[in-house]
Design a protein around this motif. Structure first.
Motif, mmCIF file in Angstrom:
data_model
loop_
_atom_site.group_PDB
_atom_site.id
_atom_site.type_symbol
_atom_site.label_atom_id
_atom_site.label_comp_id
_atom_site.label_asym_id
_atom_site.label_seq_id
_atom_site.Cartn_x
_atom_site.Cartn_y
_atom_site.Cartn_z
ATOM 1 N N MET A 81 0.824 -1.334 -0.031
ATOM 2 C CA MET A 81 -0.121 -0.109 0.082
ATOM 3 C C MET A 81 1.018 1.169 0.042
ATOM 4 O O MET A 81 2.005 1.163 0.551
ATOM 5 N N GLU A 82 0.399 2.504 -0.456
ATOM 6 C CA GLU A 82 1.045 3.664 -0.685
ATOM 7 C C GLU A 82 1.098 4.317 0.683
ATOM 8 O O GLU A 82 0.825 5.459 0.845
ATOM 9 N N CYS A 83 1.341 3.657 1.724
ATOM 10 C CA CYS A 83 1.621 4.305 3.047
ATOM 11 C C CYS A 83 2.658 3.289 3.933
ATOM 12 O O CYS A 83 3.035 2.463 3.552
ATOM 13 N N LEU A 84 3.013 3.790 5.252
ATOM 14 C CA LEU A 84 3.882 2.917 5.944
ATOM 15 C C LEU A 84 3.256 1.696 6.551
ATOM 16 O O LEU A 84 2.036 1.702 6.761
ATOM 17 N N SER A 85 4.225 0.499 6.648
ATOM 18 C CA SER A 85 3.587 -0.644 7.174
ATOM 19 C C SER A 85 2.993 -0.554 8.730
ATOM 20 O O SER A 85 1.830 -1.131 8.946
ATOM 21 N N SER A 86 3.402 0.458 9.364
ATOM 22 C CA SER A 86 2.935 0.755 10.760
ATOM 23 C C SER A 86 1.379 1.336 10.448
ATOM 24 O O SER A 86 0.774 0.912 11.520
ATOM 25 N N THR A 87 1.155 2.227 9.761
ATOM 26 C CA THR A 87 0.039 2.721 9.236
ATOM 27 C C THR A 87 -1.147 1.714 9.140
ATOM 28 O O THR A 87 -2.031 1.580 9.439
ATOM 29 N N ILE A 88 -0.598 0.700 8.196
ATOM 30 C CA ILE A 88 -1.336 -0.615 8.013
ATOM 31 C C ILE A 88 -1.746 -1.433 9.229
ATOM 32 O O ILE A 88 -2.787 -1.759 9.444
ATOM 33 N N LEU A 89 -0.873 -1.616 9.945
ATOM 34 C CA LEU A 89 -1.032 -2.383 11.192
ATOM 35 C C LEU A 89 -2.028 -1.601 12.266
ATOM 36 O O LEU A 89 -2.687 -2.309 12.866
ATOM 37 N N LEU A 90 -1.635 -0.211 12.417
ATOM 38 C CA LEU A 90 -2.649 0.363 13.414
ATOM 39 C C LEU A 90 -4.035 0.416 12.628
ATOM 40 O O LEU A 90 -5.014 0.432 13.352
ATOM 41 N N ALA A 91 -4.292 0.680 11.106
ATOM 42 C CA ALA A 91 -5.496 0.488 10.709
ATOM 43 C C ALA A 91 -6.198 -0.972 10.908
ATOM 44 O O ALA A 91 -7.527 -1.063 11.235
ATOM 45 N N LEU A 92 -5.522 -1.798 10.791
ATOM 46 C CA LEU A 92 -6.175 -3.216 11.343
ATOM 47 C C LEU A 92 -6.438 -3.406 12.451
ATOM 48 O O LEU A 92 -7.263 -4.245 13.052
ATOM 49 N N THR A 93 -5.790 -2.686 13.605
ATOM 50 C CA THR A 93 -6.063 -2.892 14.860
ATOM 51 C C THR A 93 -7.071 -1.708 15.453
ATOM 52 O O THR A 93 -8.010 -2.516 16.159
ATOM 53 N N VAL A 94 -7.317 -0.763 14.735
ATOM 54 C CA VAL A 94 -8.263 0.056 15.396
ATOM 55 C C VAL A 94 -9.894 0.189 14.572
ATOM 56 O O VAL A 94 -10.761 0.720 15.040
ATOM 57 N N LEU A 95 -9.511 -0.274 13.392
ATOM 58 C CA LEU A 95 -10.644 -0.143 12.567
ATOM 59 C C LEU A 95 -11.548 -1.406 12.171
ATOM 60 O O LEU A 95 -11.148 -2.501 12.586
ATOM 61 N N ASP A 96 -12.871 -1.282 12.436
ATOM 62 C CA ASP A 96 -13.821 -2.398 12.056
ATOM 63 C C ASP A 96 -15.333 -1.626 11.563
ATOM 64 O O ASP A 96 -15.058 -0.360 11.272
ATOM 65 N N PRO A 97 -16.139 -2.387 11.224
ATOM 66 C CA PRO A 97 -17.216 -1.805 10.363
ATOM 67 C C PRO A 97 -18.193 -0.898 11.255
ATOM 68 O O PRO A 97 -18.839 0.044 10.746
ATOM 69 N N GLU A 98 -17.742 -0.628 12.441
ATOM 70 C CA GLU A 98 -18.482 0.110 13.506
ATOM 71 C C GLU A 98 -18.017 1.485 13.385
ATOM 72 O O GLU A 98 -18.651 2.520 14.029
ATOM 73 N N VAL A 99 -16.889 1.814 12.911
ATOM 74 C CA VAL A 99 -16.188 3.168 13.036
ATOM 75 C C VAL A 99 -15.705 3.534 11.791
ATOM 76 O O VAL A 99 -15.949 2.876 10.582
ATOM 77 N N THR A 100 -15.487 4.703 11.505
ATOM 78 C CA THR A 100 -15.032 5.432 10.311
ATOM 79 C C THR A 100 -13.669 6.042 10.405
ATOM 80 O O THR A 100 -13.204 6.303 11.326
ATOM 81 N N PHE A 101 -13.419 6.213 8.945
ATOM 82 C CA PHE A 101 -12.058 7.001 8.874
ATOM 83 C C PHE A 101 -11.935 7.920 7.562
ATOM 84 O O PHE A 101 -12.669 7.867 7.034
ATOM 85 N N LYS A 102 -10.556 8.566 7.647
ATOM 86 C CA LYS A 102 -10.310 9.494 6.473
ATOM 87 C C LYS A 102 -8.830 9.308 6.361
ATOM 88 O O LYS A 102 -8.183 9.306 7.271
ATOM 89 N N VAL A 103 -8.457 9.231 5.045
ATOM 90 C CA VAL A 103 -7.085 9.269 4.636
ATOM 91 C C VAL A 103 -6.795 10.738 4.060
ATOM 92 O O VAL A 103 -7.279 11.263 3.247
ATOM 93 N N ILE A 104 -5.521 11.286 4.583
ATOM 94 C CA ILE A 104 -5.289 12.616 3.978
ATOM 95 C C ILE A 104 -3.753 12.255 3.351
ATOM 96 O O ILE A 104 -3.117 11.920 3.878
ATOM 97 N N ALA A 105 -3.696 12.784 2.202
ATOM 98 C CA ALA A 105 -2.507 12.653 1.297
ATOM 99 C C ALA A 105 -2.303 13.748 0.230
ATOM 100 O O ALA A 105 -3.466 13.915 -0.364
ATOM 101 N N LYS A 106 -1.211 13.880 -0.084
ATOM 102 C CA LYS A 106 -1.181 14.768 -1.349
ATOM 103 C C LYS A 106 -1.551 13.937 -2.678
ATOM 104 O O LYS A 106 -2.064 14.281 -3.580
ATOM 105 N N GLU A 107 -1.017 12.419 -2.770
ATOM 106 C CA GLU A 107 -1.347 11.599 -3.888
ATOM 107 C C GLU A 107 -2.146 10.233 -3.099
ATOM 108 O O GLU A 107 -1.611 10.104 -1.956
ATOM 109 N N GLU A 108 -2.446 9.653 -4.046
ATOM 110 C CA GLU A 108 -3.021 8.250 -3.606
ATOM 111 C C GLU A 108 -3.911 8.135 -2.573
ATOM 112 O O GLU A 108 -4.340 6.998 -2.045
ATOM 113 N N GLU A 109 -4.615 9.328 -2.308
ATOM 114 C CA GLU A 109 -5.459 9.412 -0.890
ATOM 115 C C GLU A 109 -6.616 8.176 -1.256
ATOM 116 O O GLU A 109 -7.092 7.303 -0.474
#
Length: 206
Positions: free
Chosen positions: A40-68
Motif C-alpha cells: 500500500m502507498e503508506c507505511l507498514s505501521s499505518t496498515i498495522l494500526l488500521a487493522l488494529t483500530v478499524l472495524d465496520p462500526e467506526v469511520t476513517f479518513k485518509v489525508i495525502a497529497k497523492e494516492e488518497e
C-alpha cells in the motif's frame, strides 16, 4: 496477508495501549510489520494500526497529497470500515506526503467529542520520516514522571493546531506518530507539550 490476525493484532493493540499510557515512549512495531504482505502507498505501521483500530462500526479518513483514494479503498477492503469526510471521521490517517496545509486542516476539522461523550473524538495517525529527529520538546502530564524530552519532525505543522484543539479538556484529539523504521510515539490529549526541550533521552519498548 501473513499477519496472524489474532496474535499479532493483539500484540499491536497492547503496544498501542503502552504508548498511550506512557506518552513519549518509543514503541517498536518492526516484528509485526515484517509479517505483512500488504502493499500500500503508506507505511507498514499505518496498515498495522488500521487493522488494529478499524472495524465496520467506526469511520476513517485518509489525508495525502497523492494516492488518497487508493489507500482509502484498500483500507476499506481490509477492515470494512467506512471512509467519510474529515469532520465525521473517528480515525484520521495523515500520510507522509501530506502538505503542512493538509495536516493543519485535518487537525482543525477533526472532531473533539462533547462533554457527555468526550471519547467520541478523532484519533490522528501521522506518518513522519523519523520519530527521533526534529524539534526538541518537553512533555508533562499523566504517565510521565515529572518531564520527558522528545524530538519530532515538522512540529510547526501540527503543534499549534493540536494545542488549540485540546484547550478544553476532556475534549480533544489523541495523536500517534509512526515512522519508516516502524516505530510509534503517542501524544494523548492529556499530555502537555512545551517547545525547546533540550537533550533527548529515549525510552524504548520492543
Amino acid at each position: 496477508m501473513n499477519l496472524d490476525v489474532v496474535h499479532d493484532i493483539q500484540t499491536v493493540y497492547r503496544k498501542l495501549v503502552t504508548a498511550t499510557s506512557r506518552p513519549g515512549t518509543l514503541v517498536v512495531l518492526e516484528r509485526e510489520a515484517k509479517t505483512l504482505d500488504v502493499q500500500m502507498e503508506c507505511l507498514s505501521s499505518t496498515i498495522l494500526l488500521a487493522l488494529t483500530v478499524l472495524d465496520p462500526e467506526v469511520t476513517f479518513k485518509v489525508i495525502a497529497k497523492e494516492e488518497e483514494e487508493t489507500v482509502s479503498r484498500k483500507i476499506n477492503q481490509l477492515t470494512y470500515s467506512k471512509p467519510v469526510d474529515l469532520p465525521e471521521a473517528d480515525f484520521i490517517f495523515i500520510l507522509h506526503n501530506a502538505s503542512d496545509e493538509q495536516i493543519k486542516e485535518a487537525l482543525n476539522k477533526a472532531k473533539v467529542g462533547n462533554l457527555l461523550n468526550p471519547h467520541e473524538s478523532a484519533m490522528i495517525i501521522l506518518e513522519v520520516p523519523d520519530v527521533t529527529k526534529g524539534d526538541s520538546m518537553i512533555l508533562s502530564g499523566p504517565g510521565i514522571q515529572q518531564e520527558s524530552f522528545i524530538s519530532l519532525p515538522n512540529v510547526s505543522a501540527w503543534l499549534g493546531a493540536r494545542n488549540e484543539k485540546n484547550i478544553e479538556f476532556p475534549l480533544g484529539i489523541d495523536m500517534y506518530f509512526v515512522d519508516q523504521q516502524d516505530r510509534l510515539i503517542a501524544l494523548p490529549r492529556t499530555t502537555q507539550i512545551n517547545e525547546n526541550g533540550g537533550e533527548v533521552i529515549w525510552d524504548m519498548l520492543q
